[in-house]
Design a protein around this motif. Structure first.
Motif, PDB file in Angstrom:
ATOM      1  N   VAL A   1       0.829  -1.213   0.000  1.00  0.00           N
ATOM      2  CA  VAL A   1       0.000   0.000   0.000  1.00  0.00           C
ATOM      3  C   VAL A   1       0.859   1.257   0.000  1.00  0.00           C
ATOM      4  O   VAL A   1       0.378   2.349  -0.282  1.00  0.00           O
ATOM      5  N   TYR A   2       2.145   1.108   0.331  1.00  0.00           N
ATOM      6  CA  TYR A   2       3.020   2.265   0.433  1.00  0.00           C
ATOM      7  C   TYR A   2       3.689   2.643  -0.886  1.00  0.00           C
ATOM      8  O   TYR A   2       4.071   3.784  -1.091  1.00  0.00           O
ATOM      9  N   TRP A   3       3.849   1.687  -1.796  1.00  0.00           N
ATOM     10  CA  TRP A   3       4.839   1.854  -2.851  1.00  0.00           C
ATOM     11  C   TRP A   3       4.508   2.883  -3.914  1.00  0.00           C
ATOM     12  O   TRP A   3       5.404   3.535  -4.419  1.00  0.00           O
ATOM     13  N   ASN A   4       3.255   3.038  -4.280  1.00  0.00           N
ATOM     14  CA  ASN A   4       2.959   4.020  -5.325  1.00  0.00           C
ATOM     15  C   ASN A   4       3.324   5.434  -4.888  1.00  0.00           C
ATOM     16  O   ASN A   4       3.797   6.241  -5.689  1.00  0.00           O
ATOM     17  N   ASP A   5       3.108   5.755  -3.614  1.00  0.00           N
ATOM     18  CA  ASP A   5       3.496   7.076  -3.108  1.00  0.00           C
ATOM     19  C   ASP A   5       5.010   7.225  -3.048  1.00  0.00           C
ATOM     20  O   ASP A   5       5.537   8.340  -3.117  1.00  0.00           O
ATOM     21  N   ASP A   6       5.717   6.097  -2.918  1.00  0.00           N
ATOM     22  CA  ASP A   6       7.177   6.143  -2.758  1.00  0.00           C
ATOM     23  C   ASP A   6       7.923   6.091  -4.092  1.00  0.00           C
ATOM     24  O   ASP A   6       9.131   6.352  -4.129  1.00  0.00           O
ATOM     25  N   LEU A   7       7.221   5.740  -5.161  1.00  0.00           N
ATOM     26  CA  LEU A   7       7.897   5.395  -6.408  1.00  0.00           C
ATOM     27  C   LEU A   7       8.779   6.514  -6.953  1.00  0.00           C
ATOM     28  O   LEU A   7       9.929   6.274  -7.337  1.00  0.00           O
ATOM     29  N   ASN A   8       8.267   7.724  -7.016  1.00  0.00           N
ATOM     30  CA  ASN A   8       9.057   8.807  -7.608  1.00  0.00           C
ATOM     31  C   ASN A   8      10.335   9.077  -6.820  1.00  0.00           C
ATOM     32  O   ASN A   8      11.406   9.272  -7.400  1.00  0.00           O
ATOM     33  N   ILE A   9      10.218   9.082  -5.477  1.00  0.00           N
ATOM     34  CA  ILE A   9      11.410   9.360  -4.665  1.00  0.00           C
ATOM     35  C   ILE A   9      12.395   8.206  -4.732  1.00  0.00           C
ATOM     36  O   ILE A   9      13.595   8.402  -4.960  1.00  0.00           O
ATOM     37  N   MET A  10      11.903   6.981  -4.557  1.00  0.00           N
ATOM     38  CA  MET A  10      12.804   5.833  -4.617  1.00  0.00           C
ATOM     39  C   MET A  10      13.373   5.661  -6.023  1.00  0.00           C
ATOM     40  O   MET A  10      14.530   5.286  -6.200  1.00  0.00           O
ATOM     41  N   GLY A  11      12.556   5.953  -7.033  1.00  0.00           N
ATOM     42  CA  GLY A  11      13.046   5.897  -8.406  1.00  0.00           C
ATOM     43  C   GLY A  11      14.189   6.855  -8.635  1.00  0.00           C
ATOM     44  O   GLY A  11      15.166   6.527  -9.331  1.00  0.00           O
ATOM     45  N   SER A  12      14.096   8.049  -8.037  1.00  0.00           N
ATOM     46  CA  SER A  12      15.187   9.028  -8.201  1.00  0.00           C
ATOM     47  C   SER A  12      16.477   8.526  -7.577  1.00  0.00           C
ATOM     48  O   SER A  12      17.573   8.779  -8.095  1.00  0.00           O
ATOM     49  N   PHE A  13      16.363   7.773  -6.477  1.00  0.00           N
ATOM     50  CA  PHE A  13      17.568   7.229  -5.845  1.00  0.00           C
ATOM     51  C   PHE A  13      18.147   6.072  -6.659  1.00  0.00           C
ATOM     52  O   PHE A  13      19.367   5.885  -6.691  1.00  0.00           O
ATOM     53  N   VAL A  14      17.289   5.305  -7.289  1.00  0.00           N
ATOM     54  CA  VAL A  14      17.786   4.242  -8.171  1.00  0.00           C
ATOM     55  C   VAL A  14      18.534   4.866  -9.348  1.00  0.00           C
ATOM     56  O   VAL A  14      19.616   4.400  -9.737  1.00  0.00           O
ATOM     57  N   LEU A  15      17.971   5.924  -9.928  1.00  0.00           N
ATOM     58  CA  LEU A  15      18.635   6.615 -11.033  1.00  0.00           C
ATOM     59  C   LEU A  15      19.984   7.179 -10.589  1.00  0.00           C
ATOM     60  O   LEU A  15      20.979   7.095 -11.320  1.00  0.00           O
ATOM     61  N   LYS A  16      20.017   7.726  -9.395  1.00  0.00           N
ATOM     62  CA  LYS A  16      21.286   8.248  -8.862  1.00  0.00           C
ATOM     63  C   LYS A  16      22.311   7.126  -8.719  1.00  0.00           C
ATOM     64  O   LYS A  16      23.498   7.303  -9.034  1.00  0.00           O
ATOM     65  N   THR A  17      21.846   5.966  -8.279  1.00  0.00           N
ATOM     66  CA  THR A  17      22.750   4.828  -8.104  1.00  0.00           C
ATOM     67  C   THR A  17      23.278   4.332  -9.447  1.00  0.00           C
ATOM     68  O   THR A  17      24.453   3.957  -9.566  1.00  0.00           O
ATOM     69  N   ILE A  18      22.423   4.323 -10.458  1.00  0.00           N
ATOM     70  CA  ILE A  18      22.880   3.926 -11.798  1.00  0.00           C
ATOM     71  C   ILE A  18      23.988   4.868 -12.274  1.00  0.00           C
ATOM     72  O   ILE A  18      24.981   4.430 -12.878  1.00  0.00           O
ATOM     73  N   ARG A  19      23.839   6.158 -12.005  1.00  0.00           N
ATOM     74  CA  ARG A  19      24.897   7.118 -12.348  1.00  0.00           C
ATOM     75  C   ARG A  19      26.200   6.780 -11.614  1.00  0.00           C
ATOM     76  O   ARG A  19      27.294   6.920 -12.164  1.00  0.00           O
ATOM     77  N   ASN A  20      26.057   6.333 -10.368  1.00  0.00           N
ATOM     78  CA  ASN A  20      27.255   5.937  -9.608  1.00  0.00           C
ATOM     79  C   ASN A  20      27.943   4.745 -10.258  1.00  0.00           C
ATOM     80  O   ASN A  20      29.180   4.678 -10.312  1.00  0.00           O
ATOM     81  N   PHE A  21      27.147   3.795 -10.730  1.00  0.00           N
ATOM     82  CA  PHE A  21      27.713   2.645 -11.433  1.00  0.00           C
ATOM     83  C   PHE A  21      28.441   3.109 -12.689  1.00  0.00           C
ATOM     84  O   PHE A  21      29.549   2.640 -12.995  1.00  0.00           O
ATOM     85  N   ALA A  22      27.821   4.027 -13.439  1.00  0.00           N
ATOM     86  CA  ALA A  22      28.420   4.496 -14.694  1.00  0.00           C
ATOM     87  C   ALA A  22      29.764   5.169 -14.448  1.00  0.00           C
ATOM     88  O   ALA A  22      30.731   4.939 -15.190  1.00  0.00           O
ATOM     89  N   SER A  23      29.848   5.985 -13.405  1.00  0.00           N
ATOM     90  CA  SER A  23      31.099   6.697 -13.129  1.00  0.00           C
ATOM     91  C   SER A  23      32.177   5.793 -12.558  1.00  0.00           C
ATOM     92  O   SER A  23      33.364   6.128 -12.569  1.00  0.00           O
ATOM     93  N   SER A  24      31.769   4.607 -12.057  1.00  0.00           N
ATOM     94  CA  SER A  24      32.745   3.682 -11.466  1.00  0.00           C
ATOM     95  C   SER A  24      33.533   2.917 -12.520  1.00  0.00           C
ATOM     96  O   SER A  24      34.555   2.307 -12.216  1.00  0.00           O
ATOM     97  N   GLU A  25      33.021   2.913 -13.773  1.00  0.00           N
ATOM     98  CA  GLU A  25      33.668   2.206 -14.885  1.00  0.00           C
ATOM     99  C   GLU A  25      33.890   0.729 -14.584  1.00  0.00           C
ATOM    100  O   GLU A  25      34.906   0.148 -14.938  1.00  0.00           O
TER     101      GLU A  25
END
Length: 477
Positions: free
Chosen positions: A336-360
């Motif tokens: 019941v919590y996840w739809n409200d959390d999606l945008n914020i948690m999604g932004s953190f996942v995107l940030k983490t993907i950027r971290n992976f990209a910069s790690s080479e």
């Protein structure tokens, strides 16, 4: 990683649910069987509730219309008016005050003396001398003792009580039992509060689970595509493309790094997550991915590298997966919590993907649940303060409503919850600037409440801040 924006939203959600489902005072209904004993018992029961409100520093006004019960005395160091405040906030008390106006008027000549007797009693003095703010159970116990050993032994009050033509001894005893039961019910609020605290913790845990679940979704989508390609090879009449598929998508280096990531593996050991059982959602999302220009551009590129592999999933998550109604439906069915959390948690996942990209390709740490210990304490602390002092905060809200001439009856309940939480933050978290608090709760109002709530919350908060600064209760900028 669970930032304060999300924490504030969670506290507002939990406070709304808690206050909506919890009535601090369970005023007993009038009996259906109207025997003389029961009629008198209920009448005296209501009189005693009204007496408690009266002796706690409140007055009843506007008997011509719907009565208002308002505080007329300032709070003391060890406040003994929390029960009375809860009663005053209960809509049923206005009807009781109107129906028992004769009793209320009869108290007038003895009001000052009764208040003095209460405050001079050893029971009240012992309560007032406590070094720490007493628990609500202690206030309940104090008032029970004051009524039984002081007030109900007062000759003039006894004369008023027994002067009712309906008086019976049986009814008198029943009324005292009903009054005692109602005060005990108020004390039991602590158990529902524990459940609400637990709900806040679970909600934040689920938000962190969603962070990992979105990563697992990428992994499971990749495995599904790999399975599809393998099945195509073994069908009855495979084509040349079936036998020689392009494997760039299923051999994506970012997905391989994610599967091998130590933090991801460690989390999954304690919290197994899989989308495999939700085959319909996986296939629908994969179809959208395969049809997207993002996928086609990636597959048609002459060469790719680790950064390009990361960029593929960054764009797919941002523009295809998160925007999908299929994902929204799947999340709603899982939590019941996840739809409200999606945008914020999604932004953190995107940030983490950027971290992976910069790690080479080097090992990457996933984001921790909280940035630091202070953030971890922020949610429970804010919730506790909002609950503990909500009656005080409601008075601050009502004061500004009177000044603004806004009808309290038209105030949305969610707006009250948002304002209560915002005031708790203003008064108890010195390191958070007032402007940050105003902006954050305005955004929450825009998201959760009525179309005009954001503007209303902004105006109310600035008015409350001004009043708090005038009184010296708020000194930060």
């Amino acid at each position: 990683m669970i930032n304060r924006i999300l924490i504030r939203m969670k506290v507002v959600q939990m406070l709304y649910s808690y206050l909506l489902t919890r009535s601090d005072f369970n005023i007993l209904p009038a009996p259906e069987a109207q025997s003389r004993d029961k009629r008198y018992a209920y009448s005296l029961y209501c009189d005693l509730l009204l007496l408690l409100v009266d002796l706690s520093g409140f007055k009843v006004s506007n008997f011509e219309g719907r009565p208002r019960i308002e505080r007329v005395e300032k709070r003391q160091k060890n406040d003994s008016s929390r029960i009375a405040q809860a009663l005053a906030s209960n809509d049923e008390m206005a009807d009781i005050a109107l129906a028992h106006k004769s009793f209320y008027d009869a108290l007038a000549p003895m009001r000052l003396r009764l208040k003095t007797e209460v405050r001079e009693s050893s029971i009240y003095k012992e309560y007032s001398r406590k070094k720490n703010i007493p628990e609500i159970q202690e206030e309940v116990a104090m008032w029970k003792a004051v009524f039984s050993t002081v007030l109900l032994r007062d000759a003039q009050l006894q004369e008023l009580i027994k002067g009712n033509p309906e008086f019976t001894h049986v009814g008198y005893e029943q009324a005292l039992a009903m009054f005692d039961s109602t005060l005990s019910d108020y004390s039991s609020v602590r158990s529902s509060l524990v459940d609400a605290r637990r709900g806040l913790e679970q909600s934040l845990d689920k938000a962190y689970e969603l962070y990992h679940s979105l990563f697992q979704l990428m992994i499971d989508l990749t495995h599904l595509r790999e399975l599809q390609l393998d099945e195509a090879k073994h069908k009855y009449l495979p084509t040349h493309d079936d036998l020689n598929p392009r494997l760039r998508f299923v051999e994506n280096q970012f997905i391989k790094s994610l599967e091998e990531n130590e933090d991801m593996q460690e989390y999954l050991k304690e919290n197994p997550i899989s989308w495999v059982d939700d085959d319909v959602t996986l296939r629908r999302l994969l179809d959208k991915i395969l049809e997207s220009d993002i996928y086609k551009k990636y597959m048609d590129a002459k060469v790719t590298d680790y950064a390009a592999d990361c960029e593929l999933w960054y764009q797919l998550l941002k523009n295809v997966i998160i925007e999908s109604d299929d994902l929204a439906e799947a999340l709603e069915s899982q939590s019941v919590y996840w739809n409200d959390d999606l945008n914020i948690m999604g932004s953190f996942v995107l940030k983490t993907i950027r971290n992976f990209a910069s790690s080479e390709g080097a090992p990457v740490k996933l984001l921790p649940k909280y940035k630091d210990a202070e953030d971890e304490r922020f949610g429970p602390g804010l919730f506790e303060k909002a609950i503990a002092d909500r009656q005080d905060y409601r008075e601050l809200i009502d004061e500004c409503l009177v000044e603004s001439r806004w009808d309290p009856e038209r105030l949305a309940f969610m707006d009250i919850v948002i304002l209560t939480t915002a005031i708790a933050e203003l008064l108890n978290f010195e390191s958070i600037p007032t402007l940050v608090t105003v902006n954050e709760y305005t955004e929450i109002a825009n998201y959760y409440s009525t179309p005009k709530s954001g503007q209303f919350i902004t105006g109310m908060l600035y008015a409350i801040i001004n009043n708090l600064k005038k009184s010296g209760r708020l000194v930060k900028e």
